[in-house]
Design an enzyme around this catalytic site. Structure first.
Site, PDB file in Angstrom:
ATOM      1  N   ASP A  47      16.555   6.506  31.752  1.00 37.73           N
ATOM      2  CA  ASP A  47      16.566   7.827  31.135  1.00 37.73           C
ATOM      3  C   ASP A  47      17.893   8.539  31.387  1.00 37.73           C
ATOM      4  O   ASP A  47      18.145   9.610  30.834  1.00 37.73           O
ATOM      5  CB  ASP A  47      15.375   8.670  31.596  1.00 37.73           C
ATOM      6  CG  ASP A  47      15.353   8.909  33.103  1.00 37.73           C
ATOM      7  OD1 ASP A  47      16.223   8.382  33.824  1.00 37.73           O
ATOM      8  OD2 ASP A  47      14.432   9.615  33.567  1.00 37.73           O
ATOM      9  N   SER A  48      18.758   7.903  32.172  1.00 35.89           N
ATOM     10  CA  SER A  48      20.131   8.391  32.331  1.00 35.89           C
ATOM     11  C   SER A  48      20.867   8.411  30.996  1.00 35.89           C
ATOM     12  O   SER A  48      21.920   9.038  30.877  1.00 35.89           O
ATOM     13  CB  SER A  48      20.898   7.515  33.331  1.00 35.89           C
ATOM     14  OG  SER A  48      20.752   6.134  33.022  1.00 35.89           O
ATOM     15  N   ASP A  86      12.612   2.926  31.227  1.00 40.63           N
ATOM     16  CA  ASP A  86      12.311   4.041  32.115  1.00 40.63           C
ATOM     17  C   ASP A  86      11.220   4.935  31.521  1.00 40.63           C
ATOM     18  O   ASP A  86      11.255   5.260  30.330  1.00 40.63           O
ATOM     19  CB  ASP A  86      13.572   4.889  32.319  1.00 40.63           C
ATOM     20  CG  ASP A  86      13.971   5.000  33.773  1.00 40.63           C
ATOM     21  OD1 ASP A  86      13.152   4.686  34.657  1.00 40.63           O
ATOM     22  OD2 ASP A  86      15.122   5.404  34.034  1.00 40.63           O
ATOM     23  N   LYS A 116       9.730   1.304  34.417  1.00 41.00           N
ATOM     24  CA  LYS A 116      10.112   1.827  35.728  1.00 41.00           C
ATOM     25  C   LYS A 116       9.706   3.286  35.809  1.00 41.00           C
ATOM     26  O   LYS A 116       9.806   4.018  34.824  1.00 41.00           O
ATOM     27  CB  LYS A 116      11.623   1.716  35.969  1.00 41.00           C
ATOM     28  CG  LYS A 116      12.055   2.234  37.360  1.00 41.00           C
ATOM     29  CD  LYS A 116      13.542   2.046  37.601  1.00 41.00           C
ATOM     30  CE  LYS A 116      14.379   3.071  36.876  1.00 41.00           C
ATOM     31  NZ  LYS A 116      14.165   4.467  37.404  1.00 41.00           N
ATOM     32  N   GLU A 118       9.584   6.813  38.725  1.00 46.69           N
ATOM     33  CA  GLU A 118      10.027   7.369  39.992  1.00 46.69           C
ATOM     34  C   GLU A 118       8.839   7.853  40.820  1.00 46.69           C
ATOM     35  O   GLU A 118       7.817   8.253  40.271  1.00 46.69           O
ATOM     36  CB  GLU A 118      10.986   8.537  39.740  1.00 46.69           C
ATOM     37  CG  GLU A 118      12.265   8.150  39.007  1.00 46.69           C
ATOM     38  CD  GLU A 118      13.181   9.332  38.757  1.00 46.69           C
ATOM     39  OE1 GLU A 118      12.854  10.446  39.237  1.00 46.69           O
ATOM     40  OE2 GLU A 118      14.220   9.157  38.092  1.00 46.69           O
ATOM     41  N   GLU A 185      17.661   4.439  45.638  1.00 43.07           N
ATOM     42  CA  GLU A 185      18.887   5.131  45.226  1.00 43.07           C
ATOM     43  C   GLU A 185      19.369   6.119  46.281  1.00 43.07           C
ATOM     44  O   GLU A 185      18.595   6.917  46.821  1.00 43.07           O
ATOM     45  CB  GLU A 185      18.655   5.875  43.909  1.00 43.07           C
ATOM     46  CG  GLU A 185      19.883   6.608  43.395  1.00 43.07           C
ATOM     47  CD  GLU A 185      19.744   7.128  41.979  1.00 43.07           C
ATOM     48  OE1 GLU A 185      20.694   7.787  41.492  1.00 43.07           O
ATOM     49  OE2 GLU A 185      18.695   6.878  41.350  1.00 43.07           O
TER      50      GLU A 185
END
Length: 284
Positions: A47-48, A86, A116, A118, A185
């Protein structure tokens, strides 16, 4: 590893074999092609992309539809590398049912091989439910960009013993929930090593030191294409942005001087056709 499509079992086996895993981001078809040709194990459609290719101030505004659109493009380019999509902010935070449905959309509509998300202990039940639904999940601990504001900004996590222990507990909870690998991270290198030793699934580091089971970087950072900021953990292997700017400037100079297009860049037509065309234009 064989040249067939990289699978979840391949990723897990890599840690058992002591083979470091290579993961990069890709947000479109050309970068998917290049990542695949370079032989990476995993291509993350992160999502970056909101910040790197869409110019947003953070990853928070990224939608599920945006992710599906970019995942589709990367999947077309990656024939061997595992493509991981993401889960964007609030696509899995509102409940297990929503999380399963949205993860399923990334897989079904986007075509990725895994997703993925978080979060650690608090999101282990979500991970467990998604895995139970038949969708492979990669976890993400340490600095979690979607909730960076709650963590005090984009900075290193796990600096003291208590915070570091929480990150290890998060990783263990994700493994127990069925995550096949975990991104760590912006954590101290010694903590990265302890993380890798604390779980049996691969730990993929981004600013987590060298003793984890693999590494991931944002490709645009690595090749010097995105320069709004360069995180401490990024090594720039080349700088393509100045080269591209110089090329565009040279093109502009040629256009303004009528030096482009030259004859070799232009299409021609026969003299007879040209004469006939001009004659037709004189007719009333």
């Amino acid at each position: 590893m064989a040249e067939s499509k990289v699978s979840v079992l391949d990723i897990i086996q890599a840690k058992k074999d002591g083979r470091k895993l290579v993961m990069v981001t890709a947000y479109d078809y050309p970068f998917g092609l290049m990542a695949d040709e370079a032989g990476v194990d995993m291509a993350l459609v992160g999502d970056s992309l909101g910040m790197v290719v869409l110019g947003l101030d953070s990853t928070v505004p990224v939608t599920l539809e945006m992710m599906i659109h970019h995942i589709q493009a990367v999947v077309r380019g990656c024939k061997r590398a595992m493509v991981i999509g993401d889960m964007p902010f609030m696509s899995y935070n509102t409940g297990i049912r929503d999380a399963i449905i949205n993860a399923g959309r990334l897989m079904k509509e986007g075509g990725c091989d895994a997703i993925k998300l978080e979060g650690g202990v608090d999101f282990a039940p979500v991970v467990r439910a998604i895995v139970k639904a038949g969708i492979p999940v990669q976890g993400h601990v340490g600095l979690t960009p979607q909730t960076a504001s709650a963590l005090g900004g984009f900075k290193m996590q796990g600096k003291d013993a208590g915070a570091a222990r929480k990150i290890i507990d998060d990783a263990r909870a994700l493994e127990a929930a069925g995550a096949f690998s975990i991104v760590a991270e912006a954590v101290p290198a010694p903590l990265g090593r302890l993380l890798a030793e604390s779980v049996t699934v691969p730990v993929i580091g981004i600013g987590a030191g060298v003793d984890v089971d693999g590494q991931v970087l944002v490709t645009h950072d690595m090749v010097g294409l995105f320069d709004r900021f360069v995180p401490k953990f990024v090594k720039q292997y080349t700088m393509v942005r100045p080269t591209i700017i110089d090329a565009i400037k040279a093109y502009g100079k040629d256009v303004r001087a009528s030096a482009f297009p030259a004859a070799e860049h232009s299409f021609d037509m026969s003299d007879a056709a040209l004469v006939a065309l001009k004659a037709s234009l004189k007719e009333k």
